[in-house]
Structures are given as structure tokens and as C-alpha cells.
Design an enzyme around this catalytic site. Sequence first.
Site, PDB file in Angstrom:
ATOM      1  N   GLY A  36       0.814  -1.208   0.000  1.00 29.77           N
ATOM      2  CA  GLY A  36       0.000   0.000   0.000  1.00 29.77           C
ATOM      3  C   GLY A  36       0.849   1.260   0.000  1.00 29.77           C
ATOM      4  O   GLY A  36       2.040   1.224   0.323  1.00 29.77           O
TER       5      GLY A  36
ATOM      6  N   GLN B 140       2.796  10.002   1.839  1.00 29.16           N
ATOM      7  CA  GLN B 140       4.113   9.408   1.547  1.00 29.16           C
ATOM      8  C   GLN B 140       4.730   9.964   0.269  1.00 29.16           C
ATOM      9  O   GLN B 140       5.909   9.743   0.009  1.00 29.16           O
ATOM     10  CB  GLN B 140       4.006   7.882   1.441  1.00 29.16           C
TER      11      GLN B 140
ATOM     12  N   CYS C 149       7.083  -0.523   5.806  1.00 28.62           N
ATOM     13  CA  CYS C 149       6.492   0.678   5.212  1.00 28.62           C
ATOM     14  C   CYS C 149       7.473   1.225   4.182  1.00 28.62           C
ATOM     15  O   CYS C 149       8.679   1.260   4.430  1.00 28.62           O
ATOM     16  CB  CYS C 149       6.243   1.712   6.306  1.00 28.62           C
ATOM     17  N   LEU C 150       6.964   1.650   3.036  1.00 30.46           N
ATOM     18  CA  LEU C 150       7.843   2.176   1.986  1.00 30.46           C
ATOM     19  C   LEU C 150       8.601   3.422   2.447  1.00 30.46           C
ATOM     20  O   LEU C 150       9.653   3.739   1.899  1.00 30.46           O
ATOM     21  CB  LEU C 150       7.027   2.493   0.726  1.00 30.46           C
TER      22      LEU C 150
ATOM     23  N   HIS D  53      -2.954   0.129   8.148  1.00 34.40           N
ATOM     24  CA  HIS D  53      -1.674   0.825   7.986  1.00 34.40           C
ATOM     25  C   HIS D  53      -1.848   2.081   7.121  1.00 34.40           C
ATOM     26  O   HIS D  53      -1.374   3.164   7.482  1.00 34.40           O
ATOM     27  CB  HIS D  53      -0.661  -0.149   7.364  1.00 34.40           C
ATOM     28  N   GLU D  54      -2.554   1.933   5.989  1.00 37.75           N
ATOM     29  CA  GLU D  54      -2.711   3.077   5.075  1.00 37.75           C
ATOM     30  C   GLU D  54      -3.634   4.143   5.661  1.00 37.75           C
ATOM     31  O   GLU D  54      -3.382   5.342   5.506  1.00 37.75           O
ATOM     32  CB  GLU D  54      -3.214   2.618   3.702  1.00 37.75           C
TER      33      GLU D  54
ATOM     34  N   HIS E 218      -1.806   6.265   8.036  1.00 42.97           N
ATOM     35  CA  HIS E 218      -0.979   7.286   7.372  1.00 42.97           C
ATOM     36  C   HIS E 218      -1.764   8.586   7.190  1.00 42.97           C
ATOM     37  O   HIS E 218      -1.202   9.678   7.290  1.00 42.97           O
ATOM     38  CB  HIS E 218      -0.530   6.800   5.986  1.00 42.97           C
TER      39      HIS E 218
HETATM   40 CO    CO Z   1       3.401   2.897   5.289  1.00 44.09          CO
END
Ligand code: CO
Length: 151
Positions: A47, A52, A89-90, A131-132, A135
Site C-alpha cells: 500500500g 508518503q 512501510c515504503l 496501515h494506510e 498514514h
Molecule cells: Co506505510
Amino acid sequence: MALRNIITDDDPVLHKKCKKIVKFDENLAVLMDDIIETLHFVDNAAGLAAPQIGILRRVAAVDVGMGVIELINPTIIETRGKQIGQEGCLSYPNRYEDVERPAYVKVRSFDRAGKPFFVEGEELLARALCHEIDHLDGIVFLDKVKNLYRG
Ligand code: CO
């Protein structure tokens, strides 16, 4: 469509609350397409959320291998149980930590045309949705891990 730069290094933008989308227009469609293209550019990514890529709007995409789910102004409306599992996480490359999440979630969201829909998930999908959506509230997964040195 364009690949966007993914923000890392615990940048302050990752800790800000995002604003709701009010206009379901071409700009939103471009933003969503860019999020999806950037997400799919990275192997094994589940995701990606707008903050981000530096955009403080409530937009994210989730893909756990069953096709992409586009999330606009998403809200978790129901949860059940719990699961503890490793998460990454990216925006925090090479960091993986155990995080507790609900075992099941139901999310109400809007599509890019402004039409509401529901999505339910368990296991990895429940984890990715939580998670998303976190964010979008400026919460990163490391915030869920107590007493952890960020490094
Ligand atoms: Co993340």
C-alpha cells in the site's frame, strides 16, 4: 501518470493529519493514478498513502495481490479480533516490526467518482487497510511499537 518520490527519513510530513477530498475531479484521478503507479513500481509493496508522496490528502491505495483498492476519505467502521505480525512501510525501508492490528476490518470509502463503497478484509488485507488509513492521520507503524528507537 508519473512515478512520485517516496518520502522517507521520518520526514515531518509523515506525521501530519491529511485533509478530506471534497472535489472528485481530474486532479484527484491523476493523484490516484500516480499513487498506484508508484506503489506498483516497488516489489512486494502492499500500500501507499498520499502523505508518503508529500500530499496531505486522504487518498491511498492498497494492493495485497488481489487487485488494487482505491481509498478516498476511508473510515474504519468495524473491527474484530486482533493479529500480531511483522509490518514494514515504503517510507521506512528495511525496518520491520511486529504490530498489533485487528483481525478483521470493514472500511467505508469513496471511489474516484465520489461513489461510496465498503471493503472488508482479514489477515494481510486488514493489516494493509489499517496501515494506510493510519498514514492519513499522520500515524506511522513505528508509532504502534512502544519504546522503539527510530534510528
Ligand atoms: Co506505510
